[in-house]
Design a protein around this motif. Structure first.
Motif, short mmCIF file in Angstrom:
data_model
loop_
_atom_site.label_atom_id
_atom_site.label_comp_id
_atom_site.label_asym_id
_atom_site.label_seq_id
_atom_site.Cartn_x
_atom_site.Cartn_y
_atom_site.Cartn_z
N GLU A 223 -23.17 -31.05 92.03
CA GLU A 223 -24.35 -30.43 91.41
C GLU A 223 -25.59 -30.63 92.28
N TYR B 263 -25.65 -30.94 95.53
CA TYR B 263 -25.53 -30.02 96.66
C TYR B 263 -25.82 -28.59 96.23
N LYS B 264 -25.31 -28.21 95.08
CA LYS B 264 -25.57 -26.87 94.56
C LYS B 264 -27.07 -26.66 94.37
N ASN B 265 -27.80 -27.69 93.92
CA ASN B 265 -29.26 -27.60 93.78
C ASN B 265 -29.93 -27.39 95.13
N TYR B 266 -29.45 -28.09 96.16
CA TYR B 266 -30.00 -27.87 97.51
C TYR B 266 -29.82 -26.41 97.92
N VAL B 267 -28.63 -25.88 97.69
CA VAL B 267 -28.33 -24.50 98.09
C VAL B 267 -29.12 -23.51 97.24
N ASP B 268 -29.12 -23.68 95.93
CA ASP B 268 -29.81 -22.75 95.04
C ASP B 268 -31.32 -22.73 95.26
N ASN B 269 -31.90 -23.90 95.56
CA ASN B 269 -33.34 -23.99 95.76
C ASN B 269 -33.75 -23.76 97.22
N LYS B 270 -32.77 -23.41 98.04
CA LYS B 270 -33.00 -23.19 99.46
C LYS B 270 -33.71 -24.39 100.11
N GLN B 271 -33.38 -25.56 99.58
CA GLN B 271 -33.91 -26.80 100.13
C GLN B 271 -33.00 -27.19 101.29
N LYS C 106 -16.25 -21.77 100.42
CA LYS C 106 -17.63 -21.92 99.94
C LYS C 106 -17.70 -23.08 98.96
N ASN D 57 -18.17 -23.16 95.89
CA ASN D 57 -17.42 -22.93 94.66
C ASN D 57 -15.97 -23.36 94.80
#
Length: 168
Positions: free
Chosen positions: A35, A37-45, A69, A71
């Protein structure tokens, strides 16, 4: 001439393929939840702080041009982050699973993989599994190039298409 070299290396997996990185470029390791890592990706951080330094964060899957990916990591509750440095640059790589460190005998990859800069050679683990030895400076350079060009994807040869030559 036949050339071999012996190195201490960190062995890890991404999907069904095992890779190794020589410990000389390793700055540290940590784990993050899927989760996070997903936040890093989703927030383009794109940066992660480690030991008072900011490291640009990449998925090894993306840098190598693999099809897998985040997922596909749905069975993993945590992912490993490898912090690499090749003076003066450094990046953080997200991988699926750490196996551990060991001494590996590195053999040149041969003509099948000669055009894949990120692979410096191959080795065979004690259980007979073939691992690809990654070239840390090339991996770091590839990440930095992607940052400077704002690239999400590129058209370099896919490692997954080339490494099947090792199975022959």
């Amino acid at each position: 001439p036949f050339t071999l070299s012996l190195h201490q290396a960190l062995v890890f997996t991404v999907g069904k393929q095992s890779y190794a990185l020589p410990l000389a470029h390793l700055m540290g390791l940590t784990r993050i939840t899927r989760e996070e890592y997903k936040n890093y990706v989703d927030n383009k951080q794109s940066q992660m702080k480690y030991s008072n330094d900011l490291y640009n964060l990449f998925s090894l899957v993306d840098l190598l041009g693999e099809d897998k990916k985040i997922n596909d990591f749905k069975n993993a509750t945590t992912l490993s982050v490898i912090f690499l440095q090749s003076a003066p640059h450094h990046i953080a790589l997200v991988v699926e699973k750490l196996i551990g460190s060991c001494e590996v005998v590195i053999k040149p990859a041969g003509t099948q993989l000669q055009f894949v800069q990120e692979i410096s050679g191959v080795s065979i683990l004690g259980d007979g599994q073939i691992i690809l030895i990654l070239d840390a400076p090339s991996i770091i350079q590839r990440g930095l190039i992607r940052i400077s060009h704002g690239l999400l994807k590129d058209n370099r040869p896919r490692v997954s298409a080339l490494k099947s030559a090792l199975d022959k």
